[in-house]
Design a protein around this motif. Structure first.
Motif, short mmCIF file in Angstrom:
data_model
loop_
_atom_site.label_atom_id
_atom_site.label_comp_id
_atom_site.label_asym_id
_atom_site.label_seq_id
_atom_site.Cartn_x
_atom_site.Cartn_y
_atom_site.Cartn_z
N ALA A 296 7.64 8.36 20.67
CA ALA A 296 6.41 7.96 19.98
C ALA A 296 6.24 6.46 20.10
N LYS A 297 5.14 5.92 19.55
CA LYS A 297 4.96 4.46 19.61
C LYS A 297 6.09 3.77 18.85
N VAL A 298 6.44 4.32 17.66
CA VAL A 298 7.55 3.77 16.87
C VAL A 298 8.75 4.69 17.05
N ARG A 299 9.89 4.09 17.45
CA ARG A 299 11.02 4.94 17.85
C ARG A 299 12.14 5.01 16.82
N SER A 300 12.14 4.12 15.83
CA SER A 300 13.23 4.18 14.86
C SER A 300 12.69 4.04 13.44
N GLN A 301 13.45 4.61 12.51
CA GLN A 301 13.09 4.54 11.10
C GLN A 301 13.01 3.08 10.66
N ALA A 302 13.95 2.24 11.14
CA ALA A 302 13.97 0.83 10.72
C ALA A 302 12.69 0.12 11.15
N THR A 303 12.28 0.34 12.40
CA THR A 303 11.03 -0.28 12.87
C THR A 303 9.86 0.19 12.02
N ALA A 304 9.84 1.49 11.71
CA ALA A 304 8.75 2.04 10.92
C ALA A 304 8.71 1.40 9.54
N GLU A 305 9.89 1.18 8.96
CA GLU A 305 9.94 0.59 7.61
C GLU A 305 9.48 -0.86 7.64
N ASN A 306 9.86 -1.60 8.69
CA ASN A 306 9.37 -2.99 8.82
C ASN A 306 7.86 -3.02 8.95
N MET A 307 7.35 -2.11 9.75
CA MET A 307 5.90 -2.06 9.96
C MET A 307 5.20 -1.71 8.65
N ALA A 308 5.74 -0.74 7.94
CA ALA A 308 5.15 -0.32 6.65
C ALA A 308 5.14 -1.51 5.69
N SER A 309 6.23 -2.24 5.67
CA SER A 309 6.32 -3.38 4.77
C SER A 309 5.29 -4.46 5.14
N LEU A 310 5.11 -4.69 6.44
CA LEU A 310 4.11 -5.68 6.88
C LEU A 310 2.70 -5.21 6.49
N PHE A 311 2.40 -3.93 6.70
CA PHE A 311 1.10 -3.39 6.31
C PHE A 311 0.85 -3.62 4.81
N GLU A 312 1.87 -3.31 4.00
CA GLU A 312 1.67 -3.37 2.55
C GLU A 312 1.54 -4.81 2.08
N THR A 313 2.36 -5.72 2.67
CA THR A 313 2.30 -7.14 2.27
C THR A 313 0.95 -7.75 2.63
N VAL A 314 0.52 -7.52 3.87
CA VAL A 314 -0.75 -8.10 4.31
C VAL A 314 -1.90 -7.50 3.50
N GLY A 315 -1.85 -6.19 3.24
CA GLY A 315 -2.88 -5.54 2.43
C GLY A 315 -2.97 -6.19 1.05
N LYS A 316 -1.80 -6.37 0.43
CA LYS A 316 -1.76 -6.95 -0.92
C LYS A 316 -2.38 -8.35 -0.92
N ALA A 317 -2.02 -9.17 0.09
CA ALA A 317 -2.54 -10.54 0.15
C ALA A 317 -4.07 -10.52 0.26
N LEU A 318 -4.61 -9.45 0.81
CA LEU A 318 -6.06 -9.39 1.02
C LEU A 318 -6.73 -8.40 0.08
N LYS A 319 -6.01 -8.03 -0.99
CA LYS A 319 -6.57 -7.20 -2.08
C LYS A 319 -7.00 -5.81 -1.62
N LEU A 320 -6.21 -5.24 -0.72
CA LEU A 320 -6.42 -3.86 -0.28
C LEU A 320 -5.16 -3.09 -0.63
N LYS A 321 -5.32 -1.95 -1.36
CA LYS A 321 -4.14 -1.17 -1.71
C LYS A 321 -3.74 -0.33 -0.49
N VAL A 322 -2.54 -0.57 0.02
CA VAL A 322 -2.10 0.11 1.24
C VAL A 322 -0.89 0.97 0.93
#
Lengths: 502, 502
Positions: A296-322
């Motif tokens: 798949a595009k994301v191959r490991s759980q760790a990469t997926a978790e980092n990506m999820a964390s980046l999505f949520e942090t950036v969303g929060k900074a811009l007032k979007l609940k992710v």
């Protein structure tokens, strides 16, 4: 000040895709006086409009004297009709390229630097080569602040939808990498049947054989302007439109075109791309599906978790609940790959056809349940039951038809001109399939540019196959493309692994 | 196999610089059958020759039916005469782009991967955008092994000179960043007068207003083929030729063109570029001059030492003896910046004119002394005295004329059509000058494409200036370019710092 050089505008009838190109005769006074050469970047102005374009010098008689020729995109961007007097000069120094160079050397960019780059790109001041350099410099090298800055800059580059009377506007997105994973139309149909408001704008494929917008375009009109999106949502509580037509985050569309040509898709760039569209569309909540698997595009759980964390942090900074869901991504979802083939699967699920792909249905239900839960419509057990009920009762299919009607009517799915069934090379159990090479196979057949092109799987993982039993069928609009894809498969039989069941 | 599509070749008379472009009508059968779109990469074949080109789709009558148009470079590369039948198909999958993507993600490349990339680039299989992505991915991210692999691959991409009867062939190179630092012609003249053999090939400017080849082209013919280089060295013991004409490291020339457009010059890339040319030219010894200063290309002693170490390590791995000299780089060398202006300084030093720039002369003597020492011609004190004697006695000037005669004769230096003297804005001492912005100023005036363009300084650091006293003169071939440069200077007066002497 520099001398003013005027020339008569003429269309060359040459399509250079998105990069504006202009043509001037090598023997013209302006080339000599201004020192213009092939590939000089020049500014062309007419009335109060101007454009930066790449110069191609014309060395024979294809262009009359004292004329300047325009490629199709340059002609359109300047809104020319023909024979206007235009002025030309050297393009002004592009200061934001200094920031691109800074990024190449691994330094961080300030918010202002990022904004200057995106602003110049969205105003068409960068050549394709310069955009390629910017994207390459950013691949896996953007820190969180830079991703926030990039997201804000991309939102600022275009229009924004506002929904004065809506407290909630929910959205969902899959980061992709699983061919055929076309849950969005199903999720939107069920969730909006449950009363959620979804002004869903989707992208076309970046590196995959189909994006949601490509698949939806097979079923209805997706090229909606802002007013049409708002009218559709008023009528049907939801829409399933192409995002690129509404000038939401236009810089993103220009970046995606080059990412596609280079076949790259960096994490920071992707997070900014996804969230900028959501924010520009006025969303308050966004659910992100991150499939993980060996191909798949994301191959490991760790990469997926980092990506999820980046999505949520950036969303929060811009007032979007992710909220991110990490999902299983070992094989293609459904049976179809490519716009039309995926549309068939979507309809099969919505119409509860007997042969509908169960994996696509269950995944769509799972995502919808989480989306309803995120939007405070009950505990997950309750929202799961609600989603299934709305699908099985036909309410989701009715709601999907309502959306398509509001967008211009449901279309019939096109048939491919050429097809080629391919069988299992030997008997055994289907143990694995390579998602990346499957996607490439569908692209070589012409997807997504040819909507009917792609492939249809006849087996899923774990299935026992006899030798010669149909494994998949290739579809293309032309014999040339079909042959091209078949030739690739001839060298890549091992993209399907058939062997002893463990 | 795919169907074979044939079209008649015709020249479009359009100059697209180095990127081959072909033109096919949108209404042609081949576009429909093969699924060709604007920007599709296609392979064009005629007899046993083939070419990868970018497609521009033509939407009106500029091209007759059943014809394919070629840009100038595409026409030249396929050696077409007109009306040949050519065949077209989708370009084969470019496997080495996977390695480029790997590099973008920060991974190291194997020798084979690097070699595949360079081989594809040198065979013109990459678009400009793809080359831009490769270069950007490499900026400051190549490890020593990758630089060695890159250097070897670039040598392997082209021809190699061999010198069967020479035990020693010496070379020198300055990494640049100091405008006007045109020591090479002087060093070659003195060192070859002392008996060293120097088959000097130089590059044109990458990001500077003039390369050694640009400056030498003002004085003599530099576009020599391999046989001419060898004949010149037999006659005069040395040459001062352009490296690009002889197919030594041709991949390097293609990379340099894109580096110039993007204004980048990464360390690993630069080391490979420099050493590949030396090795391909058959050199045994190379002296590298690394100027360091606050606005030079290299700004700190530590960076210079790292660079020197990389040069020496890569040289050793490839059996080339490399010696680096870290030199002072606070201000432009000599008075002239731009090909013709620098050529004037070179002649003034060689002819021992009274007003000759002392800094250029002393720097050339210093480098020559080290070169002679490196080639076992005595202790540094002895070689220093020898170099000065050869210059002062006129033997170096005679030797320079001998080289130019062997290359086709000494030319007279061209005069610029337009000039603009500019004075000091206020009185005081000239305390600093910004080398980068000085270089940009000369480039905006048209250097190096217009050889007579550039500027001439009338003051050096530490000199006292009255208000209005001539500071420098701008030169350009056209009023447009002169205005363009003057406009830049109007916004950048502070590139000269004039104040109280400390």
């Amino acid at each position: 000040m520099a001398a003013i050089h005027t020339l008569f505008a003429t269309s060359m009838g040459i399509d250079t895709h998105q990069e504006p190109v202009v043509f001037i005769r090598a023997d013209s006074e302006v080339c000599r006086a201004e020192g213009f050469n092939a590939n000089t970047r020049i500014e062309v102005s007419v009335n109060d409009r101007s454009l930066i374009a790449t110069l191609n010098v014309v060395t024979n008689e294809v262009l009359p004297a004292r004329h300047i020729g325009f490629s199709r995109i340059a002609w359109q961007r300047l809104a020319l009709a023909g024979h206007e007097m235009v002025t030309v000069r050297h393009a002004p120094v592009l200061h934001s390229m200094s920031a691109v160079r800074k990024k190449m050397y691994g330094n961080s960019l300030s918010h202002k630097e990022m904004n200057d780059i995106i602003s110049d790109i969205s105003q068409h001041r960068y050549s394709d080569m310069q955009i390629a350099a910017f994207l390459t410099a950013c691949v896996e090298r953007l820190n969180t602040d830079e991703v926030i800055a990039l997201t804000q800059s991309m939102v600022a580059s275009g229009k924004r939808l506002s929904w004065p009377d809506r407290l909630q506007l929910v959205d969902k997105h899959c980061i992709g990498g699983l061919p055929g994973n076309r849950t969005t139309p199903i999720v939107v149909a069920i969730a909006s049947a449950a009363g959620l408001v979804m002004a869903k704008t989707s992208s076309r494929a970046i590196t995959s054989p189909s994006g949601t917008a490509d698949t939806m375009e097979v079923l209805t009109r997706v090229h909606l302007d802002l007013a049409e999106i708002q009218a559709t949502v008023r009528k049907a509580n939801a829409c399933l439109a192409w995002g690129g037509a509404v000038n939401l985050s236009p810089a993103d569309d220009m970046l995606i075109r080059i990412e596609r040509a280079l076949d790259i898709d960096g994490t920071g760039q992707m997070v900014a791309s996804v969230l900028s569209k959501k924010i520009a569309a006025g969303s308050t909540h966004a659910l992100i599906d991150i499939p993980v698997g060996p191909t798949a595009k994301v191959r490991s759980q760790a990469t997926a978790e980092n990506m999820a964390s980046l999505f949520e942090t950036v969303g929060k900074a811009l007032k979007l609940k992710v909220c991110c869901l990490i999902t299983e991504g070992n094989e293609a979802i459904g049976y179809g790959i490519g716009p039309a083939q995926e549309a068939r699967d979507v309809l099969a699920v919505l119409q509860c056809q007997p042969g509908a792909p169960a994996d696509l249905r269950e995944r769509a239900l799972f995502l919808t349940a989480h989306l309803l839960n995120m939007a405070d419509r009950g505990e997950l057990s309750e929202t799961t039951a609600l989603a299934r009920e709305l699908l099985q009762s036909g309410q989701a299919w009715q709601q999907f038809q309502r959306i398509c009607e509001a967008q211009g009517g449901l279309k019939s799915i096109p048939e491919a001109a050429c097809s080629l069934p391919l069988g299992a090379r030997h008997s055994g159990t289907l143990l694995a399939m390579d998602n990346r090479r499957l996607a490439r196979l569908a692209k070589l057949a012409g997807a997504p540019y040819s909507p009917a092109a792609g492939l249809r799987l006849h087996a899923k993982l774990g299935q026992a196959l006899a030798m010669g039993q149909p494994l998949f069928t290739l579809y293309a609009d032309s014999q040339g493309e079909l042959d091209y894809a078949a030739d690739y498969y001839a060298h890549n039989h091992d993209l399907f692994m058939i062997g002893e069941a463990p």
